[in-house]
Motif scaffolding. Sequence first.
Motif, mmCIF file in Angstrom:
data_model
loop_
_atom_site.group_PDB
_atom_site.id
_atom_site.type_symbol
_atom_site.label_atom_id
_atom_site.label_comp_id
_atom_site.label_asym_id
_atom_site.label_seq_id
_atom_site.Cartn_x
_atom_site.Cartn_y
_atom_site.Cartn_z
ATOM 1 N N LEU A 59 0.836 -1.205 0.000
ATOM 2 C CA LEU A 59 0.000 0.000 0.000
ATOM 3 C C LEU A 59 0.863 1.246 0.000
ATOM 4 O O LEU A 59 1.980 1.245 0.526
ATOM 5 C CB LEU A 59 -0.901 0.032 1.238
ATOM 6 C CG LEU A 59 -1.708 -1.219 1.569
ATOM 7 C CD1 LEU A 59 -2.488 -0.997 2.875
ATOM 8 C CD2 LEU A 59 -2.664 -1.568 0.442
ATOM 9 N N ILE A 60 0.338 2.320 -0.570
ATOM 10 C CA ILE A 60 0.949 3.646 -0.455
ATOM 11 C C ILE A 60 0.223 4.397 0.650
ATOM 12 O O ILE A 60 -1.012 4.518 0.624
ATOM 13 C CB ILE A 60 0.827 4.438 -1.766
ATOM 14 C CG1 ILE A 60 1.494 3.705 -2.918
ATOM 15 C CG2 ILE A 60 1.419 5.838 -1.617
ATOM 16 C CD1 ILE A 60 1.101 4.240 -4.283
ATOM 17 N N LYS A 61 0.952 4.877 1.622
ATOM 18 C CA LYS A 61 0.340 5.678 2.681
ATOM 19 C C LYS A 61 0.160 7.100 2.175
ATOM 20 O O LYS A 61 1.131 7.819 1.944
ATOM 21 C CB LYS A 61 1.215 5.671 3.938
ATOM 22 C CG LYS A 61 0.601 6.431 5.114
ATOM 23 C CD LYS A 61 1.487 6.339 6.334
ATOM 24 C CE LYS A 61 0.923 7.121 7.510
ATOM 25 N NZ LYS A 61 1.804 7.040 8.704
ATOM 26 N N MET A 62 -1.096 7.501 1.981
ATOM 27 C CA MET A 62 -1.396 8.838 1.455
ATOM 28 C C MET A 62 -1.413 9.891 2.557
ATOM 29 O O MET A 62 -1.035 11.036 2.337
ATOM 30 C CB MET A 62 -2.740 8.813 0.735
ATOM 31 C CG MET A 62 -2.761 7.909 -0.492
ATOM 32 S SD MET A 62 -1.674 8.493 -1.810
ATOM 33 C CE MET A 62 -2.510 10.018 -2.286
ATOM 34 N N GLY A 63 -1.856 9.502 3.745
ATOM 35 C CA GLY A 63 -1.904 10.468 4.839
ATOM 36 C C GLY A 63 -2.496 9.868 6.090
ATOM 37 O O GLY A 63 -3.120 8.799 6.063
ATOM 38 N N GLU A 64 -2.299 10.555 7.204
ATOM 39 C CA GLU A 64 -2.787 10.111 8.509
ATOM 40 C C GLU A 64 -3.100 11.337 9.342
ATOM 41 O O GLU A 64 -2.304 12.278 9.391
ATOM 42 C CB GLU A 64 -1.725 9.242 9.177
ATOM 43 C CG GLU A 64 -2.192 8.509 10.422
ATOM 44 C CD GLU A 64 -1.141 7.529 10.913
ATOM 45 O OE1 GLU A 64 -1.515 6.501 11.489
ATOM 46 O OE2 GLU A 64 0.066 7.806 10.733
ATOM 47 N N PHE A 65 -4.269 11.333 10.011
ATOM 48 C CA PHE A 65 -4.692 12.511 10.754
ATOM 49 C C PHE A 65 -5.796 12.134 11.746
ATOM 50 O O PHE A 65 -6.496 11.135 11.551
ATOM 51 C CB PHE A 65 -5.197 13.603 9.793
ATOM 52 C CG PHE A 65 -6.206 13.110 8.794
ATOM 53 C CD1 PHE A 65 -7.561 13.050 9.099
ATOM 54 C CD2 PHE A 65 -5.798 12.681 7.530
ATOM 55 C CE1 PHE A 65 -8.485 12.591 8.188
ATOM 56 C CE2 PHE A 65 -6.715 12.212 6.602
ATOM 57 C CZ PHE A 65 -8.063 12.165 6.932
ATOM 58 N N PRO A 66 -5.992 12.942 12.820
ATOM 59 C CA PRO A 66 -7.089 12.684 13.756
ATOM 60 C C PRO A 66 -8.436 12.910 13.067
ATOM 61 O O PRO A 66 -8.583 13.833 12.257
ATOM 62 C CB PRO A 66 -6.865 13.715 14.869
ATOM 63 C CG PRO A 66 -5.455 14.172 14.708
ATOM 64 C CD PRO A 66 -5.137 14.072 13.260
ATOM 65 N N ALA A 67 -9.409 12.082 13.385
ATOM 66 C CA ALA A 67 -10.743 12.229 12.795
ATOM 67 C C ALA A 67 -11.783 11.694 13.767
ATOM 68 O O ALA A 67 -12.010 10.490 13.842
ATOM 69 C CB ALA A 67 -10.826 11.498 11.457
ATOM 70 N N THR A 68 -12.384 12.626 14.518
ATOM 71 C CA THR A 68 -13.461 12.237 15.433
ATOM 72 C C THR A 68 -14.822 12.663 14.911
ATOM 73 O O THR A 68 -15.848 12.283 15.464
ATOM 74 C CB THR A 68 -13.239 12.854 16.823
ATOM 75 O OG1 THR A 68 -13.138 14.275 16.699
ATOM 76 C CG2 THR A 68 -11.956 12.314 17.458
ATOM 77 N N THR A 69 -14.829 13.474 13.835
ATOM 78 C CA THR A 69 -16.081 13.915 13.206
ATOM 79 C C THR A 69 -15.979 13.700 11.705
ATOM 80 O O THR A 69 -14.890 13.592 11.136
ATOM 81 C CB THR A 69 -16.349 15.408 13.473
ATOM 82 O OG1 THR A 69 -15.359 16.195 12.783
ATOM 83 C CG2 THR A 69 -16.292 15.717 14.969
ATOM 84 N N PHE A 70 -17.140 13.672 11.053
ATOM 85 C CA PHE A 70 -17.143 13.527 9.598
ATOM 86 C C PHE A 70 -16.500 14.726 8.916
ATOM 87 O O PHE A 70 -15.878 14.584 7.860
ATOM 88 C CB PHE A 70 -18.565 13.309 9.087
ATOM 89 C CG PHE A 70 -19.126 11.953 9.420
ATOM 90 C CD1 PHE A 70 -18.386 10.799 9.168
ATOM 91 C CD2 PHE A 70 -20.389 11.813 9.976
ATOM 92 C CE1 PHE A 70 -18.882 9.540 9.461
ATOM 93 C CE2 PHE A 70 -20.904 10.555 10.270
ATOM 94 C CZ PHE A 70 -20.151 9.423 10.017
ATOM 95 N N ASP A 71 -16.644 15.910 9.502
ATOM 96 C CA ASP A 71 -15.991 17.093 8.929
ATOM 97 C C ASP A 71 -14.472 16.933 8.940
ATOM 98 O O ASP A 71 -13.792 17.270 7.956
ATOM 99 C CB ASP A 71 -16.377 18.357 9.711
ATOM 100 C CG ASP A 71 -17.777 18.857 9.359
ATOM 101 O OD1 ASP A 71 -18.300 18.424 8.301
ATOM 102 O OD2 ASP A 71 -18.338 19.657 10.124
ATOM 103 N N GLU A 72 -13.928 16.426 10.055
ATOM 104 C CA GLU A 72 -12.478 16.221 10.119
ATOM 105 C C GLU A 72 -12.025 15.176 9.098
ATOM 106 O O GLU A 72 -10.978 15.328 8.463
ATOM 107 C CB GLU A 72 -12.077 15.788 11.536
ATOM 108 C CG GLU A 72 -12.174 16.896 12.566
ATOM 109 C CD GLU A 72 -11.829 16.431 13.974
ATOM 110 O OE1 GLU A 72 -11.462 17.289 14.797
ATOM 111 O OE2 GLU A 72 -11.936 15.209 14.248
#
Length: 381
Positions: A59-72
């Motif tokens: 796999l290619i890792k495109m990105g990683e980030f916190p997400a507790t809401t659909f907006d995030e």
Amino acid sequence: MNTLTLIATCPMGLEALVARELKELGYETRTENGRVCFEGELEDIARTNLWLRTADRVLIKMGEFPATTFDELFEGTKALDWPDWIPEHGEFPVEGRSHKSQLSSVPACQGIVKKAVVEKMKQRYHHEWFAEDGPRYVIEVSLLNDIAMLTLDTTGPSLHKRGYRRVATEAPLKETMAAAMIQLSRWRPERPLYDPFCGSGTLAIEAALIGWNIAPGIRRSFSSEAWPIIGESNWERVREEAYDAVKDDIELEITGSDIDPGAIEIARAAAKKAGLGGEISFQHLPVNKAVPLGDYGCLLTNPPYGQRLGDDREAETAVRQLGTLAKRLPTWSMFAISPAKSFEHYFGRAADKKRKLYNGRIECALYQYLGPLPPRNRTDS
């Protein structure tokens, strides 16, 4: 393009083997549960897909980030450079999973990611609608502890699908697990190898591929071969390297046998498809008639068991016969994978080592009975 973060996924318990394979290919690694991360460039996508024996996907890792809401989740996904990879006619389905995260609805997360990628594509290509009739780019959103990781799958069908097996027996061993068993046995091509429950021949064929240094993916295609960003030249170069690396002048002593004549026909056809039809001997024999030849060999097998074939008594008899066979081979080492907690009882002695592995979703143990090592030749000292 900057250096890529790539991920080789694998079943739990095989991370160390995948990491070792990657290190032998020249990559620095870091290991997590079920995956091994490494850095690479476009050519390395092709090289690792072609060469990894125990991994499932690259796999290619495109990105990683916190997400507790659909907006995030939406904004984090939209911020990634999807059009750098996906052309305007590319197909980009979204798969997903969620564990211990507030965003627990996988279908909803998939929909949000799809919408965010479409919005990013609109900015680059100035279209309101995408036909998605070109190369396939499978996006995965994985949520763990409220952290979203977005990846692109470069492999397509799992790496265990080498391309040589068109038909399988009732309970086949995955090619990746067979390769793992061989690597854990530390078998070398100068030693005999025998599988008395060979089924469709996977262990024997994987051993021959290892013995001759044949890249396991050399006879199949991958989804990212159609990606313009990687280019045909990268794939051609790594395939040429792989063909040049084959050591087909090594003499192999690899044999499989099975009580089922239909399984033997399937095994022979698979070996022929793999280009190894003349290098592996398959025999129609019950285990109590097996006569492995040579000394200091490795007996590797996936014996039948009740959960797999539905007959506990038949499975117990098979393991007893395997134990009897092992007694007749004092210089051999033996490795058997089984979920049966009573395996050692019916085999007749405790294993020297046991290692937890997963054959599909079934928790198993690799029972290891270690014989003496072959004596060193005087010229080796």
